[in-house]
Design an enzyme around this catalytic site. Structure first.
Site, PDB file in Angstrom:
ATOM      1  N   ARG A 111       0.738  -1.237  -0.068  1.00  0.00           N
ATOM      2  CA  ARG A 111       0.000   0.102   0.032  1.00  0.00           C
ATOM      3  C   ARG A 111       0.917   1.147   0.185  1.00  0.00           C
ATOM      4  O   ARG A 111       1.866   1.285   0.771  1.00  0.00           O
ATOM      5  CB  ARG A 111      -0.929  -0.053   1.350  1.00  0.00           C
ATOM      6  CG  ARG A 111      -1.497   1.343   1.533  1.00  0.00           C
ATOM      7  CD  ARG A 111      -2.535   1.785   0.686  1.00  0.00           C
ATOM      8  NE  ARG A 111      -2.980   3.082   0.985  1.00  0.00           N
ATOM      9  CZ  ARG A 111      -3.997   3.606   1.987  1.00  0.00           C
ATOM     10  NH1 ARG A 111      -4.623   2.612   2.694  1.00  0.00           N
ATOM     11  NH2 ARG A 111      -4.154   4.716   1.963  1.00  0.00           N
ATOM     12  N   ARG A 120      -5.331   2.704  -4.377  1.00  0.00           N
ATOM     13  CA  ARG A 120      -4.570   1.668  -3.365  1.00  0.00           C
ATOM     14  C   ARG A 120      -4.600   0.140  -3.542  1.00  0.00           C
ATOM     15  O   ARG A 120      -5.804  -0.114  -4.132  1.00  0.00           O
ATOM     16  CB  ARG A 120      -5.078   2.076  -1.819  1.00  0.00           C
ATOM     17  CG  ARG A 120      -6.108   1.842  -1.575  1.00  0.00           C
ATOM     18  CD  ARG A 120      -7.032   2.870  -1.242  1.00  0.00           C
ATOM     19  NE  ARG A 120      -6.784   4.420  -1.377  1.00  0.00           N
ATOM     20  CZ  ARG A 120      -6.907   5.145  -0.332  1.00  0.00           C
ATOM     21  NH1 ARG A 120      -7.802   4.833   0.594  1.00  0.00           N
ATOM     22  NH2 ARG A 120      -6.706   6.362  -0.451  1.00  0.00           N
ATOM     23  N   ASP A 123      -6.999  -1.228   1.345  1.00  0.00           N
ATOM     24  CA  ASP A 123      -7.415  -0.136   2.661  1.00  0.00           C
ATOM     25  C   ASP A 123      -7.949  -1.047   3.675  1.00  0.00           C
ATOM     26  O   ASP A 123      -8.936  -1.840   3.234  1.00  0.00           O
ATOM     27  CB  ASP A 123      -8.096   0.810   1.769  1.00  0.00           C
ATOM     28  CG  ASP A 123      -8.048   2.093   2.641  1.00  0.00           C
ATOM     29  OD1 ASP A 123      -7.172   2.664   3.315  1.00  0.00           O
ATOM     30  OD2 ASP A 123      -9.176   3.027   2.212  1.00  0.00           O
ATOM     31  N   ASP A 125      -9.271  -0.284   7.006  1.00  0.00           N
ATOM     32  CA  ASP A 125     -10.057   0.658   7.990  1.00  0.00           C
ATOM     33  C   ASP A 125     -10.696  -0.022   9.009  1.00  0.00           C
ATOM     34  O   ASP A 125     -11.631  -0.640   9.077  1.00  0.00           O
ATOM     35  CB  ASP A 125     -10.755   1.577   7.328  1.00  0.00           C
ATOM     36  CG  ASP A 125     -10.147   2.504   6.477  1.00  0.00           C
ATOM     37  OD1 ASP A 125      -8.688   3.029   6.573  1.00  0.00           O
ATOM     38  OD2 ASP A 125     -10.539   3.276   5.649  1.00  0.00           O
TER      39      ASP A 125
END
Length: 195
Positions: A111, A120, A123, A125
């Site tokens: 990344r 990207r 991700d 999160d």
């Protein structure tokens, strides 16, 4: 006569040990959003799910259906579309350690953080962690923009329709208010729950 060399264990230490015990026997539920718009997106998402499961203190309990979405916060057509999914985990890790693991998984897939909302490979999160509400700039909980992102709410709603976003309310209601425009279910793609 009592042994003068034996010191009583300070109450604060006892409390810390007890708290650690409670954490170990009482895993917390966390919701993690995954997104990828570079490379083999599905393979990368599956790799992230597998790495989460391989993390000591983390068990993947549910994996959402896969959605395809247009990139958020950038000009239309300026980036490839995303594949998005949500993973529900039970974890004994504190939020800071779970965040470190999320970053390590992103790094494992190369990344690159060149630009905000840039393309990207992956991700990872943390959307929510138990009922924790924190405005710590390193890890704001719940995720500060989750309530305005259908690409998070739609897959989350699939795996846990009764879920609540702490401080924001029922995700089903948030999703209804937001709508599902630009968030397309990909029934032809599937993420596996780790064995």
């Amino acid at each position: 006569m009592s042994d003068p060399t034996v010191q009583p264990v300070p109450a604060a230490v006892v409390e810390q040990v007890d708290a650690a015990d409670i954490t170990l026997s009482n895993p917390k539920r966390a919701v993690i959003a995954l997104g990828s718009n570079l490379g083999n997106r599905l393979e990368t998402l599956q790799g992230a799910v597998d790495l989460l499961e391989d993390t000591p203190g983390v068990r993947v309990k549910a994996v959402s259906p896969v959605y395809e979405t247009e990139p958020w916060g950038v000009d239309p057509g300026s980036q490839p579309s995303y594949l998005n999914a949500v993973v529900v985990v039970k974890t004994t890790l504190p939020p800071s350690s779970l965040l470190e693991r999320a970053h390590a998984i992103e790094e494992a897939f190369d990344r690159v953080r060149d630009e905000r909302w840039g393309p990207r490979t992956i991700d990872v999160d943390i959307v929510s962690y138990a009922e924790v509400v924190s405005d710590d700039p390193v890890l704001t909980l719940p995720h500060p923009r989750a309530h305005e992102r259908a690409f998070v709410l739609a897959p989350w709603n699939d795996v846990d329709p009764a879920a609540q976003l702490p401080g924001r309310g029922a995700i089903a209601e948030l999703l209804t208010a937001l709508g599902r425009e630009g968030v397309v279910a990909r029934a032809d793609l599937e993420l596996r729950l780790p064995e």
